[in-house]
Design a protein around this motif. Structure first.
Motif: not given
Length: 375
Positions: A70-97
């Motif tokens: 899965q690939r997720i992205e967003g804005a943080v720390f005045g810049t952008f993040y990009h994360i690719t990970y292998q999982s059946n779970d949707q983890l964007q909310t907890e990773l942003e936390a």
């Protein structure tokens, strides 16, 4: 005359019994040997059942389809993040936390963060994230002999790279501000309070906090059982396991281009590194600079000891390290130290690998101790 086979068999059986059955103590013929009892116990059956279930589960797991990347992205720390990970779970909310935890602890742009409150000299007990970053910063400051210093913010601001305009400070102003800089003039007590030698001192962990944020996300993924991933925040990276093609992750190093307005995503790559299970961070002066009114190029890397922007040939320092916070801190340190001092330090640090890009009489050259550097 031939013997009857049946009779012979009975005769042999009689002889066998006579030989193998000893008489009892009272002279009577001994009883035949008892039939051996089974060696099985109830716990044997339990063990066999567990092994059978485990075998079935392993076979099912092997035959089950692999979890998707899965690939997720967003804005943080005045810049952008990009994360690719292998999982059946949707983890964007907890990773942003996890990223927001870093912001709440270490962001100077968050007025309610712990570091902002420390800088306002409020009575505040730091959290575990602040302590981890503080202790790492002190360790890097010591080993780099002050090239890395989280108290350098007043000088950075004075040179126009913080909250102030791009104006050149006077020598007198620089000398005055240097009195507020010095990593050895701050301590973190056992009960979690920062003590400063001067209440006007300001802490700025931006040279390590972003890398630490990458580490925190990576730690969370590992804790969730994710073993294949790449986390990138503003160019700082942690990779683990393999990419969606089952191969090592490939991470590029940008060629230094002295264009402050250039789009980082369109930069030409100097090298591409195949990586796994490590962190990478890059620091350079080729984007964050300005030209002063007198024509001088003013780079954003400030030497805490001189109070002035660095002037040497090193254009870009990329560091591979066990953690992204370490890679981040040492990349900044090497940009302060320059290539020769950096190479000298590397002789005693087998845990660090580097890819330096430097200028040699107008020609761009590289130095690396990375075995597979793509060169």
């Amino acid at each position: 005359m031939m013997n009857d086979p049946l009779s012979l068999s009975h005769h042999q059986e009689a002889n066998t019994n006579a030989t193998t059955s000893p008489p009892s103590r009272d002279g009577q013929e001994g009883e035949s040997a008892p039939t051996p009892k089974s060696q099985w116990r109830p716990w044997h059956i339990i063990v066999v059942a567990i092994l059978a279930v485990a075998t079935i589960l392993i076979i099912r797991q092997r035959n089950a389809p692999a979890a998707p990347y899965q690939r997720i992205e967003g804005a943080v720390f005045g810049t952008f993040y990009h994360i690719t990970y292998q999982s059946n779970d949707q983890l964007q909310t907890e990773l942003e936390a996890e990223m927001h935890k870093v912001d709440a602890s270490l962001s100077m742009f968050n007025k309610e963060s712990i570091i902002s409150r420390v800088n306002r000299n409020e009575e505040v007990e730091v959290d575990s994230l602040f302590r981890r970053v503080f202790e790492l910063s002190m360790a890097v400051s010591e080993v780099t002999e002050g090239a890395f210093d989280i108290t350098v913010a007043p000088l950075v601001n004075a040179w126009g790279f913080g909250y102030k305009d791009e104006t050149l400070p006077s020598d007198a102003e620089i000398d005055s501000l240097r009195q507020l800089v010095g990593w050895q003039r701050i301590i973190l007590t056992a009960d979690g309070h920062v003590q400063k030698a001067d209440t006007s001192m300001v802490l700025d962990c931006s040279a390590v906090a972003k890398g630490f944020g990458v580490d925190l996300v990576a730690e969370h993924l590992l804790a969730r059982g994710v073993s294949n991933f790449m986390v990138e925040i503003g160019g700082e990276v942690v990779v683990h396991g393999v990419n969606p093609d089952g191969k090592l992750w490939r991470v590029g190093i940008s060629r230094p281009v002295e264009d402050a307005s250039a789009d980082p995503t369109s930069a030409q790559l100097e090298a591409v590194l195949p990586l796994t299970d490590c962190a990478m961070a890059t620091s350079g002066n080729y984007r964050n600079f300005y030209i002063a009114e007198d024509g001088r190029k003013v780079a954003h890397t400030i030497d805490p000891q001189t109070g002035r922007p660095v002037q040497h040939s090193l254009l870009s320092a990329t560091v591979l390290a066990p953690t992204c916070a370490e890679a981040d801190a040492f990349a900044t340190s090497f940009m302060v130290m320059g290539i020769e001092r950096a190479k000298s330090l590397l002789g005693s640090r087998q845990d660090l690998q580097v890819y330096f890009i430097y200028d040699s009489l107008g020609t761009m050259r590289t130095y690396t101790n990375i075995a597979d550097s793509g060169q």
